[in-house]
Design an enzyme around this catalytic site. Structure first.
Site, PDB file in Angstrom:
ATOM      1  CD  GLU A  50     -39.614 -58.156  -2.292  1.00  0.00           C
ATOM      2  OE1 GLU A  50     -40.506 -57.832  -1.499  1.00  0.00           O
ATOM      3  OE2 GLU A  50     -38.424 -57.808  -2.151  1.00  0.00           O
ATOM      4  CB  CYS A 110     -36.224 -53.436 -11.164  1.00  0.00           C
ATOM      5  SG  CYS A 110     -34.821 -54.140 -10.319  1.00  0.00           S
ATOM      6  CB  CYS A 165     -28.626 -63.790  -4.912  1.00  0.00           C
ATOM      7  SG  CYS A 165     -27.164 -63.411  -5.905  1.00  0.00           S
ATOM      8  CB  CYS A 215     -22.966 -58.692  -2.383  1.00  0.00           C
ATOM      9  SG  CYS A 215     -22.439 -59.235  -4.020  1.00  0.00           S
ATOM     10  CB  CYS A 238     -26.806 -57.346  -1.404  1.00  0.00           C
ATOM     11  SG  CYS A 238     -28.273 -57.676  -2.406  1.00  0.00           S
ATOM     12  CB  CYS A 282     -30.360 -50.548  -5.430  1.00  0.00           C
ATOM     13  SG  CYS A 282     -30.605 -49.777  -6.994  1.00  0.00           S
TER      14      CYS A 282
END
Ligand code: SAH
Length: 356
Positions: free
Chosen positions: A95, A112, A119, A123, A126, A348
């Site tokens: 994305e 962005c 990933c 975290c 997230c 975010c």
């Protein structure tokens, strides 16, 4: 090896494109023409390259390709933010989010970009980290997100005056400093004044604390902005929220940031998401000030965007204000991040795609 494999031109810099032209028995300036078509015109079809002789266009089409990622889906937020689902040649998807900097939709945009498919850092809060890590993106796929979004925007807005992507932030999916070489190469291409013309200072790399990568970045002569996703100012809490903290605890991370500042003379930004009841007490504010005041850095507070299935909540506005006030009173430079695109899950930490 497949001898029919076409050469990918996207991701090549000016010199590489000139050399490619020479290898095809052409003068160097043909490489410069290709550069302009790719990085100024967002063009991926050789047949549209009107200043290149027809015969050569055919030859190029037989041996080369320009793989601007395909936009599979696009969602537009009430505030004009656009989220693109982009597909790479191997069908992997990421994305990319385009954020208007003002209410004027033909004005400037911040893009962005993602640096990895998924990933590897998990975290706790997230959305991306809940999925599986698949692979790094190549420089062409990073620059391709910019060209693909810009092309889409030009089409949609149908305005004679081209919309302008004036800032790029590596805050999409993935950890950019784990994909160091390709991220740097993408930045160098975006920065070329003969192409995309994006000033280095308008490019931000955000890291969750890959200290080794911060030291490597300090060694390059790039003038990009560095943002550190801090989120906690003591090791116990940070171990829980940002697991890479176990590998590079705060002392190691801050030493790397210090080296970075000394080597580059640049200010860094610390990002701090605000999680209700977790990291926004008075004591957290004091710890944060103690930790980062010596760096003369900016702190960017990000009220948490809630993610389905995760146990964290966004604090109430008065708590956000309270934490902000404490930090300001204790002498920090603080901003609260304006939220964009949360109605389309583009804010975010809300980026996630199902693995293919
Ligand atoms: N891996 C890099 C790049 C991703 S940036 C990094 O961690 O910095 C994405 C930013 O959004 C980071 O600061 C991240 O911590 C933050 N973030 C992640 N999930 C979030 C959420 N649900 N709400 C608000 N911010 C979030």
């Amino acid at each position: 090896m497949n001898s029919m494999k076409k050469t990918e031109l996207l991701g090549m810099n000016m010199l590489e494109l000139e050399e490619f032209a020479v290898k095809m028995g052409q003068p160097r300036f043909r490489g410069r023409q290709l550069h302009r078509w790719i990085y100024v015109k967002d063009c991926c079809s050789f047949y549209e390259m009107s200043d290149i002789p027809r015969e050569l266009r055919q030859q190029l089409d037989a041996v080369a390709r320009i793989s601007i990622p395909r936009v599979l889906k696009q969602r537009v937020s009430a505030d004009g933010t656009r989220k693109f689902l982009m597909e790479m040649n191997d069908k992997k998807r990421v994305e990319t989010v385009l954020i208007p900097q003002s209410s004027n939709l033909n004005g400037h945009y911040t893009l962005c970009v993602s640096s990895q498919v998924g990933c590897p850092f998990r975290c706790a809060f997230c959305a991306t980290g809940q999925g599986v890590f698949q692979r790094n993106l190549a420089a062409c796929e990073i620059v391709g997100q910019l060209l693909g979004s810009r092309r889409e925007l030009k089409r949609r807005l149908k305005n004679p005056q081209d919309p302008l992507i004036s800032n790029v932030v590596f805050m999409g999916m993935g950890e950019p400093l784990l994909n160091f070489a390709q991220v740097i190469k993408a930045i160098q291409i975006m920065n070329d004044p003969r192409g995309i013309k994006l000033g280095q200072r308008h490019i931000t790399i955000s890291t969750c604390g890959e200290a080794n990568g911060i030291l490597r970045l300090a060694e390059t002569d790039l003038q990009v902005t560095l943002a550190i996703s801090l989120h906690a100012a003591d090791d116990r809490l940070r171990d829980e929220l940002v697991p890479i903290n176990k590998k590079y605890p705060l002392k190691t991370l801050m030493a790397a940031v210090n080296t970075y500042i000394e080597k580059t003379g640049r200010r860094v930004t610390f990002e701090y998401i605000m999680l209700d009841g977790v990291n926004i007490s008075r004591k957290d504010a004091e710890n944060l000030v103690k930790l980062i005041k010596p760096f003369l850095a900016n702190v960017n507070l990000i009220p948490y965007n809630e993610v389905d299935g995760l146990p964290y909540n966004r604090p109430a506005p008065n708590q956000v204000k309270q934490f902000y006030d404490w930090l300001v009173a204790l002498g920090l430079n603080v901003t609260i991040r304006e939220e964009h695109g949360s109605d389309i899950k583009a804010a975010c930490g809300q980026l996630a795609v199902k693995p293919v």
